[in-house]
Enzyme design. Structure first.
Site, short mmCIF file in Angstrom:
data_model
loop_
_atom_site.label_atom_id
_atom_site.label_comp_id
_atom_site.label_asym_id
_atom_site.label_seq_id
_atom_site.Cartn_x
_atom_site.Cartn_y
_atom_site.Cartn_z
N HIS A 150 -6.92 -6.44 -1.76
CA HIS A 150 -5.25 -5.62 -1.71
C HIS A 150 -4.28 -6.54 -0.77
O HIS A 150 -4.56 -6.94 0.39
CB HIS A 150 -6.25 -4.06 -1.08
CG HIS A 150 -4.96 -3.37 -0.74
ND1 HIS A 150 -4.92 -2.15 -1.25
CD2 HIS A 150 -4.82 -2.72 0.43
CE1 HIS A 150 -4.37 -1.01 -1.13
NE2 HIS A 150 -4.07 -1.44 0.42
N SER A 201 0.91 -1.81 -0.37
CA SER A 201 0.09 -0.03 0.36
C SER A 201 0.80 1.13 -0.29
O SER A 201 1.93 1.26 -0.54
CB SER A 201 -1.42 0.31 1.14
OG SER A 201 -1.89 0.78 1.14
N ASP A 225 -8.60 -4.92 -6.04
CA ASP A 225 -8.16 -4.10 -5.59
C ASP A 225 -8.71 -2.94 -6.51
O ASP A 225 -8.13 -2.43 -7.41
CB ASP A 225 -6.42 -3.95 -4.98
CG ASP A 225 -6.34 -2.91 -4.02
OD1 ASP A 225 -6.31 -2.24 -3.87
OD2 ASP A 225 -4.55 -2.93 -4.56
#
Length: 504
Positions: free
Chosen positions: A462, A184, A437
């Site tokens: 994700h 991320s 995602d």
């Protein structure tokens, strides 16, 4: 607003009436921590609780508060974790797990894909908590004056300083090959650390990394819409349309201003007072669906298949939303949803610190000063309420941080110029993304060069590759992990060349 968060971290405290997105993250934190424990004890080959194990060592390094002003002597304490259990001294590689917009726990060096790889290659495992999150913050850090030292550039300088600290602590040499990992926002930091400090880190893995800053992130809900209609994960066009119709019904009621029935049907903690509360209300409702997509398959209650089963079996889209909201409250053991815009602003304005969980004030500050990432719903593709606008989210920058709106746009442009957006022009970086995602829309999806490699995983959400492996993992996920492992092995082999032969 949904954070690009990978959730290998401890729990936030649950409070009645907290924002839906925050509560969903809390459930996922608990699930991830449980999975990390299982993975950790499975690796040891003993049942949980059967032995004491102290491989992870917590420590603090004194860092300059401002790396770019050497005339300043202000410092702060930054937390790190070290696991020497697998390290083949003295020349084994070093694997660095990079922290992001949350606190780090010991599991950052005890469980996950990078830990499995460290065991294979005899690596020293490190993790570094991001400045201003968790325990890595001064008492006055959340004041407006204190926040000015929070940036990705300062975070990269922290990593460089930490590299020197560890190298001196363990007498490391060029024979100790550094590879960094992140998912991320930390995935972006991982790629950027390799980009900006190629002499320090030999290679990087950047999972679900939104390296392109974007002010108006409309593609987020475009991917959410596509995922809700994806039969592979239990979605369908009927499900997506039911969600859309449900939100249209809610918007029609809000338009009249007669909200008493909505407040009752969706268990609002207090009456809705005006447009700002209306936006808070629909944002909370949309959070449930956005979370189901972003973390599809994680935990027991956040799942596109379950969401769509409820929506398509309801009498109407509106009834479906009621059922989804009711299920959410049951799962979070709450009596009501806090839809107060005033309280939300007050929470962001609070300078009180929590040593665990997500730093929401800090992260919103970074969106205002670097990234944007505002997930909007102002086009017909978005299945939620068109009250979720760029304007409604940008308003918080001047209101909370005294940052003019036009500055936010300029900051996003600068971030992309500074790092190269989704064309970073570096080397030896693996960009890993899942097609479910929503954050993949801001990442690198195609190979940029021989060694800037993109791996795109069908059916995953994700940071899926970063979790401990499991028998139930999709074949596409297993294949992706194998590709990552092969590439890491090749790079470690190439790093054993004489230093003068190494290509940065």
């Amino acid at each position: 607003m949904w954070l690009p968060l990978c959730l290998l971290l401890p729990l936030l405290g649950v409070t009645e009436g907290a924002r839906n997105g925050r509560l969903i993250r809390q459930q996922l934190h608990q699930f991830r921590e449980t999975q990390s424990w299982k993975s950790f004890y499975t690796r040891l080959g003993v049942p949980r609780g059967a032995m004491s194990y102290t491989a992870a060592v917590e420590g603090y390094i004194t860092q300059p508060l401002d790396h770019f002003n050497r005339l300043s002597n202000a410092t702060y304490k930054q937390r790190y974790w070290i696991n020497e259990a697998f390290w083949q001294r003295p020349n084994g590689p070093v694997f660095l797990y990079i922290g992001g917009e949350s606190s780090l726990s010991e599991f950052s060096v005890l469980a996950g894909e990078h830990v499995d790889l460290a065991q294979t290659h005899g690596a020293l495992l490190l993790s570094l908590e991001h400045r201003y999150y968790g325990s890595s913050i001064n008492p006055d850090g959340l004041t407006l004056d204190g926040l000015r030292f929070l940036s990705s550039q300062q975070a990269l300088a922290d990593l460089a300083s930490f590299h020197l600290f560890v190298s001196q602590k363990y007498n490391l040499t060029l024979q100790n090959t550094w590879i960094c990992f992140g998912g991320s926002y930390p995935g972006s930091l991982s790629a950027w650390f390799r980009l900006k400090f190629p002499h320090l880190v030999y290679a990087a893995v950047a999972s679900s990394a939104p390296v392109r800053a974007e002010l108006d992130f409309t593609d987020y809900n475009k991917v959410v819409s596509q995922s809700l209609s994806d039969a592979v994960i239990g979605g369908s066009p009927k499900c997506r349309d039911a969600v859309r119709v449900g939100f249209q019904s809610v918007d029609s009621i809000l338009q009249t201003g007669n909200t008493s029935q909505l407040e009752e049907d969706f268990s609002s903690c207090a009456p809705l007072h005006g447009p700002n509360d209306y936006t808070e209300f629909v944002s909370n409702l949309a959070d449930i669906f956005m979370g189901a997509v972003q973390y599809n398959g994680e935990g027991q209650n956040i799942d596109v298949r379950r969401i769509c089963q409820i929506m398509t079996s309801a009498k109407s889209g509106y009834d479906g939303l009621k059922s989804i909201n009711r299920r959410f409250l049951e799962n979070t053991v709450l009596k009501c949803v806090d839809n107060s815009y005033e309280k939300s602003v007050a929470d962001l304005n609070s300078t009180s610190q929590s040593m665990i969980g997500v730093g929401e004030r800090q992260w919103y500050y970074q969106t205002c000063t670097e990234f944007g990432y505002y997930q909007t719903c102002e086009n017909n593709i978005c299945p939620f309420s068109q009250r979720i606008t760029l304007h409604s989210q940008l308003d918080l920058c001047p209101l909370v941080f005294q940052i003019p709106k036009e500055y936010v746009h300029q900051s996003v442009q600068y971030t992309n110029e500074f790092y190269g957006a989704d064309r970073p022009k570096s080397s030896r970086i693996i960009f890993v993304n899942g097609d479910i995602d929503p954050w993949h829309a801001l990442s690198v999806l195609k190979n940029q060069s021989r060694s800037e490699i993109a791996i795109f995983i069908n059916g995953t959400a994700h940071c899926a590759n970063m979790s401990p492996s499991h028998e139930s993992d999709l074949p596409s996920l297993k294949k992706a992990r194998e590709e990552i492992a092969v590439q890491i092995a090749e790079w470690l082999k190439s790093a054993r060349k004489k230093p003068q032969d190494m290509e940065y």
